[in-house]
Design a protein around this motif. Structure first.
Motif, PDB file in Angstrom:
ATOM      1  N   VAL A  49       2.707 -11.020  -7.294  1.00 15.34           N
ATOM      2  CA  VAL A  49       3.748 -10.898  -6.606  1.00 15.34           C
ATOM      3  C   VAL A  49       4.327 -12.167  -6.350  1.00 15.34           C
ATOM      4  CG1 VAL A  49       4.434  -9.998  -4.375  1.00 15.34           C
ATOM      5  CG2 VAL A  49       2.803  -8.880  -5.692  1.00 15.34           C
ATOM      6  N   TYR A  50       5.483 -12.166  -6.930  1.00 14.82           N
ATOM      7  CA  TYR A  50       6.328 -13.558  -6.640  1.00 14.82           C
ATOM      8  C   TYR A  50       6.474 -14.337  -5.446  1.00 14.82           C
ATOM      9  CZ  TYR A  50       9.781 -17.083  -7.407  1.00 14.82           C
ATOM     10  OH  TYR A  50      10.195 -18.276  -7.614  1.00 14.82           O
ATOM     11  N   ARG A  51       6.779 -13.237  -4.250  1.00 14.75           N
ATOM     12  CA  ARG A  51       7.003 -13.985  -2.906  1.00 14.75           C
ATOM     13  C   ARG A  51       6.054 -14.504  -2.441  1.00 14.75           C
ATOM     14  NH1 ARG A  51       6.688 -12.319   1.969  1.00 14.75           N
ATOM     15  NH2 ARG A  51       6.200 -10.097   1.299  1.00 14.75           N
ATOM     16  N   PHE A  60       2.978  -7.433   1.520  1.00 14.34           N
ATOM     17  CA  PHE A  60       4.025  -7.013   0.397  1.00 14.34           C
ATOM     18  C   PHE A  60       5.136  -6.336   1.104  1.00 14.34           C
ATOM     19  CE2 PHE A  60       0.720  -6.805  -2.868  1.00 14.34           C
ATOM     20  CZ  PHE A  60       0.392  -7.844  -2.904  1.00 14.34           C
ATOM     21  N   ILE A  61       6.521  -6.485   1.109  1.00 16.47           N
ATOM     22  CA  ILE A  61       7.580  -5.632   1.455  1.00 16.47           C
ATOM     23  C   ILE A  61       8.298  -5.047   0.377  1.00 16.47           C
ATOM     24  CG2 ILE A  61       7.718  -7.325   3.612  1.00 16.47           C
ATOM     25  CD1 ILE A  61       9.957  -8.882   2.166  1.00 16.47           C
ATOM     26  N   VAL A  67       8.052  -3.988  -5.569  1.00 13.69           N
ATOM     27  CA  VAL A  67       7.269  -3.069  -4.566  1.00 13.69           C
ATOM     28  C   VAL A  67       8.097  -2.122  -4.012  1.00 13.69           C
ATOM     29  CG1 VAL A  67       5.826  -3.070  -2.630  1.00 13.69           C
ATOM     30  CG2 VAL A  67       5.444  -4.969  -4.422  1.00 13.69           C
ATOM     31  N   GLU A  68       7.714  -1.045  -3.973  1.00 14.37           N
ATOM     32  CA  GLU A  68       8.388   0.049  -2.823  1.00 14.37           C
ATOM     33  C   GLU A  68       7.650   0.411  -1.840  1.00 14.37           C
ATOM     34  OE1 GLU A  68       8.494   4.565  -4.273  1.00 14.37           O
ATOM     35  OE2 GLU A  68      10.311   3.504  -5.553  1.00 14.37           O
ATOM     36  N   ALA A 127      -0.197  -0.771  -3.521  1.00  7.26           N
ATOM     37  CA  ALA A 127       1.410  -0.694  -3.570  1.00  7.26           C
ATOM     38  C   ALA A 127       1.795   0.091  -4.535  1.00  7.26           C
ATOM     39  CB  ALA A 127       1.677  -2.312  -3.605  1.00  7.26           C
ATOM     40  N   VAL A 128       3.023   0.993  -4.098  1.00 14.42           N
ATOM     41  CA  VAL A 128       3.505   1.772  -5.270  1.00 14.42           C
ATOM     42  C   VAL A 128       4.669   0.800  -5.751  1.00 14.42           C
ATOM     43  CG1 VAL A 128       5.009   3.475  -5.370  1.00 14.42           C
ATOM     44  CG2 VAL A 128       3.156   3.781  -4.096  1.00 14.42           C
TER      45      VAL A 128
END
Length: 138
Positions: free
Chosen positions: A45-47, A77-78, A101-102, A115-116
């Motif tokens: 996850v990049y962020r 995650f957001i 990410v949803e 995470a969806v």
């Protein structure tokens, strides 16, 4: 054959991950996409820099989505977080965009979170695709 082999990575022209080649004939290749339950991809996850596993199941596949599993206790995650291939295991080149990410959800037991992910490639309206037949492994 024509240079394409089972396991080769399939991407869009913009570098979004679509899937992998599953079967090859004399002049054709069949692929499965990242929402197929038979695919797992090491991802970042990049962020946040978290390394996770991207996979799917029949429920997710029917919704056109996949999910991130093996999440750490404290992942934050957001919605909209970019998910990229990590390049681990050498199966996929690193840095390909998988999707976004949803939402964060819990399994029915509540014991695990996942995470969806909405794929970046529009899997229901794919145009020209590219097969990666070789890349520098990290």
């Amino acid at each position: 054959g024509f240079g394409i082999k089972r396991g080769d990575v399939v991407i869009t022209g913009t570098g979004y991950l679509v899937g992998v080649v599953q079967e090859v004939g004399t002049n054709w290749a069949k692929m499965i996409t990242i929402i197929d339950p038979n695919i797992t991809v090491s991802a970042n996850v990049y962020r946040t820099g978290d390394t996770v596993m991207l996979e799917s199941d029949l429920d997710m596949m029917q919704k056109g989505k996949c999910k991130l599993t093996y999440l750490g206790e404290d992942v934050s995650f957001i919605s909209g977080d970019e998910v990229l291939t990590s390049g681990a295991n050498g199966t996929y080149p690193s840095g390909l965009v998988i999707g976004y990410v949803e939402s964060l959800q819990a399994t029915p037991s509540g014991l695990e979170r996942f995470a969806v992910v909405e794929p970046a490639a529009e899997l229901d309206s794919l145009g020209t695709l590219f097969v990666v037949t070789g890349f520098d492994k990290d």
